[in-house]
Design an enzyme around this catalytic site. Structure first.
Site, PDB file in Angstrom:
ATOM      1  N   GLU A 170     -16.413   1.349   9.357  1.00  0.00           N
ATOM      2  CA  GLU A 170     -16.152   0.138  10.137  1.00  0.00           C
ATOM      3  C   GLU A 170     -16.739  -1.047   9.376  1.00  0.00           C
ATOM      4  OE1 GLU A 170     -16.673  -1.155  14.811  1.00  0.00           O
ATOM      5  OE2 GLU A 170     -18.308  -0.045  13.847  1.00  0.00           O
ATOM      6  N   ILE A 171     -15.877  -1.933   8.918  1.00  0.00           N
ATOM      7  CA  ILE A 171     -16.309  -3.107   8.166  1.00  0.00           C
ATOM      8  C   ILE A 171     -16.356  -4.296   9.112  1.00  0.00           C
ATOM      9  CG2 ILE A 171     -15.617  -4.731   6.357  1.00  0.00           C
ATOM     10  CD1 ILE A 171     -14.595  -2.339   4.777  1.00  0.00           C
TER      11      ILE A 171
END
Length: 384
Positions: free
Chosen positions: A131-132
Site C-alpha cells: 500500500e503506497i
C-alpha cells in the site's frame, strides 16, 4: 527487496539488529531453496546484492531509503533527518508505517516532495500487497518510483491518499474493535476465529491480532480512536493494554489470545487473556447468533471501506477490493468489500446496520455513499 533491484543496503542501528536481519533474510531464501523455488546458486546471487552496514557510508549513492523503525513519529523524524544529511537530492525516503500520517512524518523533511509511505504487510515475504501512501506534497516521480520498486519486488500495488490509518489499517481496525466487543459479550477466542473463517477470511480475527501483535493493535487502536472519535468505538481499549502489561504481545512473545509452543502447530487459548476479558465482560445488547456476530464484524469493515472511497482516500472501488483481499484476507470468493456490496445488496446491508445502530450507536451508522447505493438499486460500484 533484494531479489530484483541490483543492490540493497540493510542499515540497522546495532550489530545485534544487523545479525537478526541477515539471519531472517538468509532463512527466507533457504526456505525457498528447500521448496525448490530457487537454486542454491540463485540464492547466493540474491544474497550478494545485500550490503549490511552500520554507518551512512555510501548513502550518497542511494536512490531510495525504506525506513521501518517503530511506529513513533519522533523516532521516524530522527531517522529522516539523519538520512537527509547524506542522501542525494533525487533520493526517495519511504516510511513503512501502518497508521502514522505520512504528512506528519514529512514535516521533518527538507524535501517533503520526496517523502512517501510504503506499507508492507506481515509476513512481508508471504503477503502480496504493498500500500503506497501519497501526501499533497508527494511528487509524481516519487510516487512512480515507489510503484516501480513495489512491482520489481513482485508486490500487488495500490496507491492511496494520506490519512490516519490510510485504507487497510483503518478498515481492519474498525472490525477488530468490534471483535473485542463481541468477546466482552461472551464470545470466546476460538468461536471468534471460527466465525470469521466461516465467513471466508483465511485467518481468524483473534489469531490475526496475535500475528499483528497485541502491542501494535493497542497502539493503532488508541491512535485511530483519537482520530475518528466515537465512530471507532467498540471493545474496551484497556483489554489490549492489560494484555501488553502482562507480556501477552501475541505470537512474537509466545502468548497473546493464544499460547504458542515452539515446534507445535496447535495452540490453546491463553487463560491469562481469558481472565482479563472476564474483568471487562458486557451484557449483549442484541442477538448473539453466528450470523449476527459475523455481520457486526463485516459491516463495520465494509462501511469503513466505502467511507474511504467517499473521502477520496481510495482512487477506485477496484483498489479497495484489491487492498482488502490481498492485504487483509477479505474472502476472495466475495471479490472484495465493494464487489460484495454489489452482490449482496446495499439496501440489505444498510438494513442490518440500522438494526445494530439502534443497539450500539454511531459505530454502525452507514456512510452517505452506502446510503446512496441503498436508495438506488441501479447504482453499482462495479459496472462489470
Amino acid at each position: 527487496m533484494i531479489r530484483r533491484p541490483p543492490r540493497s543496503t540493510l542499515f540497522p542501528y546495532t550489530t545485534l539488529f544487523r545479525s537478526r536481519g541477515q539471519n531472517q533474510i538468509q532463512k527466507g531464501f533457504n526456505e525457498q531453496v528447500k521448496k525448490r523455488r530457487l537454486t542454491t546458486h540463485e540464492r547466493d546471487i540474491f544474497l550478494s546484492n545485500l550490503n549490511p552496514a552500520l554507518t551512512y557510508e555510501h548513502f550518497e549513492k542511494m536512490d531510495m531509503i525504506i525506513e521501518a523503525v517503530f511506529e513513533d513519529v519522533n523516532i521516524k523524524h530522527k531517522v529522516l533527518k539523519e538520512c537527509e544529511q547524506f542522501i542525494p537530492e533525487h533520493c526517495v525516503f519511504a516510511s513503512n508505517t501502518s497508521a502514522l500520517p505520512i504528512s506528519k512524518i514529512a514535516e521533518a523533511s527538507k524535501r517533503p516532495e520526496k517523502v512517501i509511505g510504503m506499507h508492507y504487510f506481515s509476513p512481508v515475504d508471504k503477503m502480496q500487497l504493498l500500500e503506497i501512501i501519497t501526501t499533497d506534497k508527494t511528487s509524481n516521480d516519487t510516487a512512480a518510483s515507489a510503484v516501480s520498486v513495489g512491482l520489481r519486488q513482485g508486490k500487488v500495488v495500490i496507491t492511496v491518499k494520506d490519512a490516519p490509518g490510510f485504507y487497510t489499517t483503518r478498515i481492519l481496525s474498525a472490525m477488530m474493535a468490534e471483535g473485542i466487543r463481541v468477546m466482552q459479550e461472551g464470545v470466546d477466542v476460538k468461536r471468534l476465529d471460527s466465525l470469521t473463517k466461516k465467513f471466508g477470511f483465511p485467518v481468524g480475527a483473534a489469531t490475526l491480532a496475535d500475528e499483528v501483535g497485541i502491542d501494535v493493535g493497542a497502539h493503532i487502536g488508541e491512535y485511530l480512536s483519537s482520530a475518528f472519535g466515537a465512530r471507532f468505538s467498540g471493545g474496551d481499549s484497556n483489554i489490549f493494554k492489560e494484555m501488553v502489561a502482562n507480556g501477552f504481545l501475541g505470537r512474537k512473545s509466545g502468548k497473546g489470545c493464544y499460547v504458542y509452543t515452539p515446534g507445535s502447530k496447535t495452540k490453546e487459548v491463553n487463560p491469562g487473556a481469558e481472565e482479563i476479558l472476564k474483568k471487562y465482560s458486557l451484557v449483549p445488547k442484541g442477538s448473539m447468533a453466528d450470523n449476527d456476530i459475523q455481520f457486526r464484524l463485516v459491516t463495520r469493515f465494509v462501511n469503513e471501506a466505502i467511507l474511504c472511497l467517499q473521502e477520496g482516500i481510495l482512487n477506485s472501488p477496484l483498489d479497495g477490493d484489491i487492498g482488502a483481499v490481498f492485504g487483509l484476507g477479505f474472502p476472495p470468493c466475495l471479490g472484495g468489500p465493494f464487489r460484495w456490496v454489489d452482490i449482496y445488496g446495499a439496501d440489505k446491508i444498510v438494513s442490518r446496520m440500522r438494526e445494530f445502530e439502534s443497539q450500539y450507536g454511531i459505530a454502525f451508522t452507514p456512510c452517505q455513499l452506502l446510503l446512496d447505493h441503498a436508495n438506488n438499486k441501479s447504482k453499482k460500484f462495479h459496472t462489470k
